[in-house]
Scaffold this motif. Structure first.
Motif, mmCIF file in Angstrom:
data_model
loop_
_atom_site.group_PDB
_atom_site.id
_atom_site.type_symbol
_atom_site.label_atom_id
_atom_site.label_comp_id
_atom_site.label_asym_id
_atom_site.label_seq_id
_atom_site.Cartn_x
_atom_site.Cartn_y
_atom_site.Cartn_z
ATOM 1 N N SER A 114 0.823 -1.205 0.000
ATOM 2 C CA SER A 114 0.000 0.000 0.000
ATOM 3 C C SER A 114 0.861 1.262 0.000
ATOM 4 N N ILE A 115 1.948 1.253 0.774
ATOM 5 C CA ILE A 115 2.816 2.428 0.823
ATOM 6 C C ILE A 115 3.481 2.655 -0.527
ATOM 7 N N ASP A 116 3.943 1.582 -1.178
ATOM 8 C CA ASP A 116 4.519 1.709 -2.523
ATOM 9 C C ASP A 116 3.500 2.305 -3.487
ATOM 10 N N GLN A 117 2.277 1.812 -3.447
ATOM 11 C CA GLN A 117 1.240 2.312 -4.351
ATOM 12 C C GLN A 117 0.879 3.764 -4.040
ATOM 13 N N LEU A 118 0.908 4.122 -2.765
ATOM 14 C CA LEU A 118 0.651 5.507 -2.379
ATOM 15 C C LEU A 118 1.747 6.424 -2.929
ATOM 16 N N LEU A 119 2.994 5.998 -2.785
ATOM 17 C CA LEU A 119 4.114 6.804 -3.277
ATOM 18 C C LEU A 119 4.093 6.919 -4.800
ATOM 19 N N ASN A 120 3.620 5.869 -5.479
ATOM 20 C CA ASN A 120 3.577 5.866 -6.940
ATOM 21 C C ASN A 120 2.362 6.601 -7.497
ATOM 22 N N GLY A 121 1.460 7.030 -6.605
ATOM 23 C CA GLY A 121 0.270 7.728 -7.062
ATOM 24 C C GLY A 121 -0.881 6.824 -7.420
ATOM 25 N N ASP A 122 -0.763 5.520 -7.149
ATOM 26 C CA ASP A 122 -1.850 4.583 -7.459
ATOM 27 C C ASP A 122 -2.922 4.564 -6.373
ATOM 28 N N LEU A 123 -2.619 5.085 -5.193
ATOM 29 C CA LEU A 123 -3.573 5.200 -4.098
ATOM 30 C C LEU A 123 -3.564 6.632 -3.579
ATOM 31 N N ASP A 124 -4.668 7.022 -2.939
ATOM 32 C CA ASP A 124 -4.753 8.328 -2.295
ATOM 33 C C ASP A 124 -4.593 8.217 -0.784
ATOM 34 N N ILE A 125 -5.020 7.090 -0.218
ATOM 35 C CA ILE A 125 -4.908 6.838 1.224
ATOM 36 C C ILE A 125 -4.462 5.394 1.420
ATOM 37 N N ALA A 126 -3.531 5.181 2.332
ATOM 38 C CA ALA A 126 -3.113 3.826 2.698
ATOM 39 C C ALA A 126 -3.376 3.629 4.183
ATOM 40 N N VAL A 127 -4.245 2.685 4.520
ATOM 41 C CA VAL A 127 -4.501 2.343 5.924
ATOM 42 C C VAL A 127 -3.577 1.180 6.273
ATOM 43 N N VAL A 128 -2.621 1.433 7.147
ATOM 44 C CA VAL A 128 -1.595 0.442 7.467
ATOM 45 C C VAL A 128 -1.603 0.176 8.963
ATOM 46 N N ASP A 129 -1.013 -0.959 9.356
ATOM 47 C CA ASP A 129 -0.868 -1.247 10.774
ATOM 48 C C ASP A 129 0.609 -1.310 11.135
ATOM 49 N N VAL A 130 0.901 -0.858 12.352
ATOM 50 C CA VAL A 130 2.269 -0.832 12.872
ATOM 51 C C VAL A 130 2.261 -1.563 14.210
ATOM 52 N N TYR A 131 3.064 -2.622 14.301
ATOM 53 C CA TYR A 131 3.113 -3.453 15.500
ATOM 54 C C TYR A 131 4.331 -3.116 16.352
#
Length: 300
Positions: free
Chosen positions: A136-153
């Protein structure tokens, strides 16, 4: 004298760089490979130098092509910022918002936010893709996504460039999940008490799988993983059937698909944070802000 460079063709060159081929770039933008190739040939004529090294094995960017792509990224970011400025001034609440999300947040938060957005902003179009944070972060950086909901453990850091903005959605504890009656007592359970148990666990390339394995090792044992899956429905069914125990974020426990017991994890406890990431260049667009606001409300 060379012609000015066309922004649309610069975008195509960037897509070829991101996707690795003209065919993949064409699929992404909805054109035929021949149309993309023709546009890139025109761009090379505008640039006055070859930008692609074409061969039977595919295409590679030349040195000039790589330099131009680097500039194209900056140009496209400026255009995105300009679009955000205009949308903010006009209060525009129409358009397409693309969200990438981890599966548990999709079910627990994103679905609720999507329903509210559809009801309150009928001109806003939303699409959702389920993916692990790295993708998701890669796609966000590439402009393929507008929002990335991620989890951090705990213990599993996620690298985030400083041009991404993080909005905290929630922090939740990890819990122990077992078949009914599989564990003694009814109260909290420590990880060390589970050292001899069989485990059902997400794979190592999933953040939850990494975090739980690291925590077990910190307690001095290697978990005996009998079932490994990133399908949360299958995972809960496997636990219910007695194949092992699991430690999961509470929102990831699909307790409506099988009979299980959920127990608190005693100290040292574990937690995960859910974050909504956006690019700083698009964070002020009203449709992005509306989507973020609904995601935050869904945590309540």
């Amino acid at each position: 004298m060379n012609a000015s460079l066309d922004v649309g063709r610069l975008r195509l060159l960037r897509e070829v760089d991101l996707r690795g081929s003209i065919a993949a770039a064409a699929r992404e933008v909805g054109l035929t490979p021949s149309a993309v190739s023709q546009q890139l040939t025109i761009l090379e004529r505008e640039a006055g130098t070859p930008l692609l090294d074409r061969s039977s094995r595919g295409v590679l960017l030349t040195g000039a092509g790589q330099a131009l792509v680097a500039r194209a990224r900056s140009i496209l970011q400026l255009l995105e910022e300009a679009r955000a400025d205009l949308d903010r001034l006009t209060g525009e609440l129409s358009g397409h918002v693309r969200i990438g999300t981890v599966a548990s947040a999709a079910a627990a938060l994103v679905s609720t936010a999507a329903i509210r957005l559809a009801a309150e902003h009928v001109a806003l179009e939303l699409t959702v893709t389920v993916a692990e944070p790295a993708r998701s972060i890669d796609q966000l950086l590439n402009g393929d996504l507008d929002i990335a909901v991620v989890d951090v453990y705990d213990g599993v850091p996620v690298p985030m460039p400083d041009y991404l903005l993080a909005t905290d959605l929630c922090t939740e504890p990890l819990v122990v999940v077992s078949a009914v009656g599989a564990l003694p007592g009814r109260g909290e359970v420590t990880l060390s008490e589970l050292s001899g148990a069989s485990w059902v666990m997400p794979p190592l390339d999933a953040a939850c799988g990494q975090a739980v394995r690291f925590a077990c090792r910190a307690e001095g044992f290697e978990p005996q993983v009998r079932w490994e899956t990133d399908d949360m429905l299958l995972l809960v069914r496997a636990v219910s059937a007695g194949h092992g125990i699991a430690v999961l974020p509470r929102l990831a426990v699909a307790d409506n698909v099988a009979e299980i017991e959920i127990r608190p994890l005693a100290g040292p406890g574990m937690s995960r944070r859910l974050l909504a990431l956006t690019r700083t260049s698009s964070q002020d667009r009203p449709i992005i802000r509306a989507a973020l606001d609904e995601l935050v409300k869904a945590t309540g």
